[in-house]
Design a protein around this motif. Structure first.
Motif, PDB file in Angstrom:
ATOM      1  N   ALA A  58      35.915 -10.520 -77.527  1.00  0.00           N
ATOM      2  CA  ALA A  58      35.754 -10.982 -76.149  1.00  0.00           C
ATOM      3  C   ALA A  58      36.667 -10.155 -75.253  1.00  0.00           C
ATOM      4  CB  ALA A  58      36.108 -12.460 -76.033  1.00  0.00           C
ATOM      5  N   GLN A  59      36.072  -9.505 -74.261  1.00  0.00           N
ATOM      6  CA  GLN A  59      36.821  -8.647 -73.345  1.00  0.00           C
ATOM      7  C   GLN A  59      36.727  -9.218 -71.933  1.00  0.00           C
ATOM      8  OE1 GLN A  59      35.175  -4.736 -72.681  1.00  0.00           O
ATOM      9  NE2 GLN A  59      37.175  -3.828 -72.227  1.00  0.00           N
ATOM     10  N   TRP A  60      37.874  -9.370 -71.252  1.00  0.00           N
ATOM     11  CA  TRP A  60      37.910  -9.933 -69.899  1.00  0.00           C
ATOM     12  C   TRP A  60      38.307  -8.881 -68.878  1.00  0.00           C
ATOM     13  CZ3 TRP A  60      40.577 -15.423 -69.687  1.00  0.00           C
ATOM     14  CH2 TRP A  60      39.861 -16.317 -70.502  1.00  0.00           C
ATOM     15  N   TYR A  61      37.626  -8.921 -67.715  1.00  0.00           N
ATOM     16  CA  TYR A  61      37.974  -8.123 -66.544  1.00  0.00           C
ATOM     17  C   TYR A  61      38.101  -9.051 -65.335  1.00  0.00           C
ATOM     18  CZ  TYR A  61      36.368  -3.806 -68.928  1.00  0.00           C
ATOM     19  OH  TYR A  61      36.196  -2.748 -69.797  1.00  0.00           O
ATOM     20  N   HIS A  62      38.952  -8.678 -64.389  1.00  0.00           N
ATOM     21  CA  HIS A  62      38.910  -9.364 -63.102  1.00  0.00           C
ATOM     22  C   HIS A  62      37.678  -8.867 -62.345  1.00  0.00           C
ATOM     23  CE1 HIS A  62      40.430  -5.654 -61.219  1.00  0.00           C
ATOM     24  NE2 HIS A  62      40.221  -6.212 -60.051  1.00  0.00           N
ATOM     25  N   GLN A  63      37.322  -9.564 -61.281  1.00  0.00           N
ATOM     26  CA  GLN A  63      36.107  -9.233 -60.544  1.00  0.00           C
ATOM     27  C   GLN A  63      36.373  -8.056 -59.602  1.00  0.00           C
ATOM     28  OE1 GLN A  63      34.549 -12.345 -58.001  1.00  0.00           O
ATOM     29  NE2 GLN A  63      32.474 -11.549 -58.166  1.00  0.00           N
ATOM     30  N   TYR A  64      35.858  -6.888 -59.972  1.00  0.00           N
ATOM     31  CA  TYR A  64      35.989  -5.715 -59.120  1.00  0.00           C
ATOM     32  C   TYR A  64      35.024  -5.828 -57.939  1.00  0.00           C
ATOM     33  CZ  TYR A  64      38.795  -3.214 -62.606  1.00  0.00           C
ATOM     34  OH  TYR A  64      39.804  -2.831 -63.466  1.00  0.00           O
ATOM     35  N   GLY A  65      35.422  -5.251 -56.808  1.00  0.00           N
ATOM     36  CA  GLY A  65      34.573  -5.289 -55.627  1.00  0.00           C
ATOM     37  C   GLY A  65      33.570  -4.165 -55.559  1.00  0.00           C
ATOM     38  N   GLU A  66      33.735  -3.127 -56.394  1.00  0.00           N
ATOM     39  CA  GLU A  66      32.853  -1.972 -56.313  1.00  0.00           C
ATOM     40  C   GLU A  66      31.545  -2.226 -57.054  1.00  0.00           C
ATOM     41  OE1 GLU A  66      37.084  -0.220 -56.977  1.00  0.00           O
ATOM     42  OE2 GLU A  66      35.983  -2.025 -57.479  1.00  0.00           O
ATOM     43  N   ALA A  67      30.439  -2.019 -56.357  1.00  0.00           N
ATOM     44  CA  ALA A  67      29.120  -2.220 -56.964  1.00  0.00           C
ATOM     45  C   ALA A  67      28.945  -1.283 -58.148  1.00  0.00           C
ATOM     46  CB  ALA A  67      28.031  -1.966 -55.922  1.00  0.00           C
ATOM     47  N   GLY A  68      28.413  -1.817 -59.227  1.00  0.00           N
ATOM     48  CA  GLY A  68      28.123  -1.026 -60.415  1.00  0.00           C
ATOM     49  C   GLY A  68      29.194  -1.077 -61.481  1.00  0.00           C
ATOM     50  N   THR A  69      30.402  -1.579 -61.130  1.00  0.00           N
ATOM     51  CA  THR A  69      31.488  -1.588 -62.105  1.00  0.00           C
ATOM     52  C   THR A  69      31.193  -2.530 -63.265  1.00  0.00           C
ATOM     53  OG1 THR A  69      33.039  -1.155 -60.304  1.00  0.00           O
ATOM     54  CG2 THR A  69      33.969  -1.850 -62.397  1.00  0.00           C
ATOM     55  N   GLN A  70      30.690  -3.727 -62.960  1.00  0.00           N
ATOM     56  CA  GLN A  70      30.404  -4.686 -64.027  1.00  0.00           C
ATOM     57  C   GLN A  70      29.349  -4.126 -64.986  1.00  0.00           C
ATOM     58  OE1 GLN A  70      29.249  -8.610 -62.732  1.00  0.00           O
ATOM     59  NE2 GLN A  70      28.991  -9.365 -64.816  1.00  0.00           N
ATOM     60  N   GLU A  71      28.295  -3.548 -64.441  1.00  0.00           N
ATOM     61  CA  GLU A  71      27.253  -2.979 -65.294  1.00  0.00           C
ATOM     62  C   GLU A  71      27.808  -1.846 -66.148  1.00  0.00           C
ATOM     63  OE1 GLU A  71      25.497  -5.140 -61.951  1.00  0.00           O
ATOM     64  OE2 GLU A  71      27.035  -3.576 -62.079  1.00  0.00           O
ATOM     65  N   ALA A  72      28.748  -1.089 -65.592  1.00  0.00           N
ATOM     66  CA  ALA A  72      29.324   0.027 -66.346  1.00  0.00           C
ATOM     67  C   ALA A  72      30.116  -0.462 -67.546  1.00  0.00           C
ATOM     68  CB  ALA A  72      30.220   0.864 -65.427  1.00  0.00           C
ATOM     69  N   VAL A  73      30.987  -1.455 -67.349  1.00  0.00           N
ATOM     70  CA  VAL A  73      31.809  -1.906 -68.472  1.00  0.00           C
ATOM     71  C   VAL A  73      30.956  -2.625 -69.517  1.00  0.00           C
ATOM     72  CG1 VAL A  73      33.907  -1.996 -67.089  1.00  0.00           C
ATOM     73  CG2 VAL A  73      32.487  -4.049 -67.272  1.00  0.00           C
ATOM     74  N   GLU A  74      29.893  -3.262 -69.083  1.00  0.00           N
ATOM     75  CA  GLU A  74      28.975  -3.877 -70.051  1.00  0.00           C
ATOM     76  C   GLU A  74      28.260  -2.800 -70.863  1.00  0.00           C
ATOM     77  OE1 GLU A  74      26.588  -6.269 -67.493  1.00  0.00           O
ATOM     78  OE2 GLU A  74      27.951  -8.006 -67.564  1.00  0.00           O
ATOM     79  N   ARG A  75      27.949  -1.685 -70.210  1.00  0.00           N
ATOM     80  CA  ARG A  75      27.313  -0.571 -70.921  1.00  0.00           C
ATOM     81  C   ARG A  75      28.269   0.053 -71.932  1.00  0.00           C
ATOM     82  NH1 ARG A  75      26.377   2.110 -66.813  1.00  0.00           N
ATOM     83  NH2 ARG A  75      27.927   3.792 -66.940  1.00  0.00           N
ATOM     84  N   TYR A  76      29.531   0.229 -71.539  1.00  0.00           N
ATOM     85  CA  TYR A  76      30.517   0.766 -72.480  1.00  0.00           C
ATOM     86  C   TYR A  76      30.588  -0.126 -73.726  1.00  0.00           C
ATOM     87  CZ  TYR A  76      32.376   2.868 -68.102  1.00  0.00           C
ATOM     88  OH  TYR A  76      32.540   3.500 -66.911  1.00  0.00           O
ATOM     89  N   ALA A  77      30.678  -1.436 -73.488  1.00  0.00           N
ATOM     90  CA  ALA A  77      30.814  -2.383 -74.602  1.00  0.00           C
ATOM     91  C   ALA A  77      29.614  -2.312 -75.537  1.00  0.00           C
ATOM     92  CB  ALA A  77      31.000  -3.798 -74.061  1.00  0.00           C
ATOM     93  N   ALA A  78      28.426  -2.163 -74.960  1.00  0.00           N
ATOM     94  CA  ALA A  78      27.209  -2.125 -75.778  1.00  0.00           C
ATOM     95  C   ALA A  78      27.146  -0.873 -76.640  1.00  0.00           C
ATOM     96  CB  ALA A  78      25.978  -2.199 -74.872  1.00  0.00           C
ATOM     97  N   GLU A  79      27.850   0.183 -76.233  1.00  0.00           N
ATOM     98  CA  GLU A  79      27.811   1.435 -76.968  1.00  0.00           C
ATOM     99  C   GLU A  79      28.816   1.478 -78.121  1.00  0.00           C
ATOM    100  OE1 GLU A  79      28.227   4.708 -74.266  1.00  0.00           O
ATOM    101  OE2 GLU A  79      26.518   4.074 -73.032  1.00  0.00           O
ATOM    102  N   TYR A  80      29.636   0.444 -78.234  1.00  0.00           N
ATOM    103  CA  TYR A  80      30.626   0.415 -79.316  1.00  0.00           C
ATOM    104  C   TYR A  80      29.972  -0.108 -80.589  1.00  0.00           C
ATOM    105  CZ  TYR A  80      35.092  -0.401 -81.685  1.00  0.00           C
ATOM    106  OH  TYR A  80      36.148  -0.377 -82.573  1.00  0.00           O
ATOM    107  N   ASP A  81      30.011   0.680 -81.657  1.00  0.00           N
ATOM    108  CA  ASP A  81      29.267   0.361 -82.874  1.00  0.00           C
ATOM    109  C   ASP A  81      30.046  -0.475 -83.871  1.00  0.00           C
ATOM    110  OD1 ASP A  81      27.029   1.749 -82.003  1.00  0.00           O
ATOM    111  OD2 ASP A  81      27.703   3.649 -82.888  1.00  0.00           O
ATOM    112  N   ALA A  82      31.380  -0.520 -83.751  1.00  0.00           N
ATOM    113  CA  ALA A  82      32.185  -1.147 -84.791  1.00  0.00           C
ATOM    114  C   ALA A  82      32.354  -2.647 -84.620  1.00  0.00           C
ATOM    115  CB  ALA A  82      33.563  -0.485 -84.849  1.00  0.00           C
ATOM    116  N   ALA A  83      31.903  -3.198 -83.489  1.00  0.00           N
ATOM    117  CA  ALA A  83      32.026  -4.637 -83.249  1.00  0.00           C
ATOM    118  C   ALA A  83      31.044  -5.031 -82.160  1.00  0.00           C
ATOM    119  CB  ALA A  83      33.456  -5.003 -82.833  1.00  0.00           C
ATOM    120  N   ASP A  84      30.781  -6.320 -82.060  1.00  0.00           N
ATOM    121  CA  ASP A  84      29.986  -6.860 -80.963  1.00  0.00           C
ATOM    122  C   ASP A  84      30.947  -7.292 -79.858  1.00  0.00           C
ATOM    123  OD1 ASP A  84      27.523  -6.543 -82.256  1.00  0.00           O
ATOM    124  OD2 ASP A  84      27.763  -8.442 -83.322  1.00  0.00           O
ATOM    125  N   VAL A  85      30.912  -6.575 -78.748  1.00  0.00           N
ATOM    126  CA  VAL A  85      31.841  -6.827 -77.647  1.00  0.00           C
ATOM    127  C   VAL A  85      31.110  -7.544 -76.520  1.00  0.00           C
ATOM    128  CG1 VAL A  85      33.445  -5.804 -75.995  1.00  0.00           C
ATOM    129  CG2 VAL A  85      33.123  -4.748 -78.250  1.00  0.00           C
TER     130      VAL A  85
END
Length: 369
Positions: A58-85
């Motif tokens: 489980a990974q936590w972020y504060h709410q960024y104001g920049e559009a696209g940031t949330q989708e980006a970090v979710e994409r990074y997490a999905a690309e990690y093969d060694a665990a379900d993030v």
């Protein structure tokens, strides 16, 4: 706004020891809830597992104001093969709710925290030692950020980006009023008065009038600091004079207050409700898109004996010692914030305006030029 390319200046070594209290947490703990975002099936040792025997993180972020940031970090997490993030995006008082969650089993495995974890978190053994994650990359991280996230000779967070705070001003409004960008605190007071006209206020320092934000810059403006060795800067006679500036701005009624968004968003400045605003470098893309070249940026002004200041800080990736699998969580942090330089550059520059925490990535950040 056209910005000439300059070498990065040396970073200030000023440090604020952010102490996280543990009192009055009952209501906050209740608000944390039981949904950690870990998912998976509980294991006999209290952890969790998911498909193919992989750990869940489980990974936590504060709410960024920049559009696209949330989708980006979710994409990074999905690309990690060694665990379900699983990424959790946390609005509201992120610092308080995260600090409270670390005292429970409902908190994150990996989380970001402003300028790294607090001394209380470290001394309370709530966060894992991440020193060994860096290896031969340590010298590539901005030294002042590593220093800020170190305690007792160990490193407790991996810097994600480098952020700066500056005073932005609307060129056309200052020119119309015959006002120069203020370099001295008395000039700032006079400019705020002159620029307060009709529905426009001279200055926006946040909805609390800068009380929670400008203490450091006002001390630095007077040549003081939070701490100077064992001496507390607030005890100096010059501190009262410096901090009284914020009250003068308030009583002069030159401050914009009661905005829907706070200082970290440039909406009040862009809309023209404030001629000047204290904000972060990350707002520059939005300001530039809305105003073109009609804005400038300067450090916080000075008093006699002081120096202009540009506060520097960074969110750092931390690992909770209550993580279901601490080693798996540390491996994910190493993968994302140390090994994946393409993602680090994307996170820093593609959505807002941040400086990469890795020195080698700064020349690749074309937007900085």
């Amino acid at each position: 706004m056209a910005r000439p390319h300059r070498p990065m200046p040396p970073l200030s070594r000023r440090r604020l020891l952010t102490l996280g209290g543990v009192g009055a947490l009952g209501a906050t703990l209740a608000a944390c809830g039981d949904n950690t975002g870990r998912g998976g099936t509980p294991t006999p040792d209290g952890g969790s597992a998911s498909g193919a025997g992989r750990p869940s993180i489980a990974q936590w972020y504060h709410q960024y104001g920049e559009a696209g940031t949330q989708e980006a970090v979710e994409r990074y997490a999905a690309e990690y093969d060694a665990a379900d993030v699983t990424v959790s995006w946390k609005p509201g008082d992120y610092d308080q709710s995260t600090a409270a969650s670390l005292l429970t089993d409902s908190g994150p495995d990996v989380f970001e925290y402003g300028n790294g974890p607090t001394i209380d978190m470290i001394r309370g053994e709530q966060v894992a030692d991440l020193t060994d994650l860096f290896g031969d990359t340590l010298d590539d991280f901005t030294p002042s950020l590593i220093e800020r996230m170190s305690y007792d000779g160990r490193i407790w967070a991996v810097p994600q980006v480098l952020d700066m705070q500056v005073l932005v001003y609307r060129k056309s409004l200052l020119e119309e009023a015959g006002v120069q960008p203020p370099q001295q605190i008395p000039e700032l007071l006079a400019a705020a008065q002159e620029l307060t006209r009709g529905d426009v206020k001279g200055l926006f320092l946040g909805n609390d009038g800068g009380a929670g934000l400008l203490g450091g810059p006002m001390l630095w403006a007077a040549g003081l600091d939070y701490l100077d060795g064992d001496r507390v800067g607030f005890q100096d006679a010059g501190a009262a004079e410096a901090l009284s500036t914020l009250r003068t701005l308030w009583t002069d009624e030159t401050l914009l207050l009661g905005e829907a968004k706070d200082w970290f968003d440039a909406e009040a400045f862009i809309s023209g409700r404030a001629a000047m605003q204290w904000t972060g470098l990350w707002t520059f893309p939005a300001i530039s898109e809305a105003l073109g070249d009609d804005f400038g940026a300067i450090p916080w002004p000075v008093l006699e004996g002081g120096a202009p200041s540009v506060p520097v800080g960074a969110y750092g990736a931390c690992v909770s010692t209550r993580a279901a699998d601490v080693e798996a969580a540390k491996a994910f942090v190493r993968w994302l914030w140390i090994e994946q330089t393409d993602k680090q550059l994307d996170f820093a520059t593609a959505y807002g305006f941040h400086v990469p925490s890795r020195v080698s990535l700064i020349p690749e950040a074309d937007v900085l030029s």
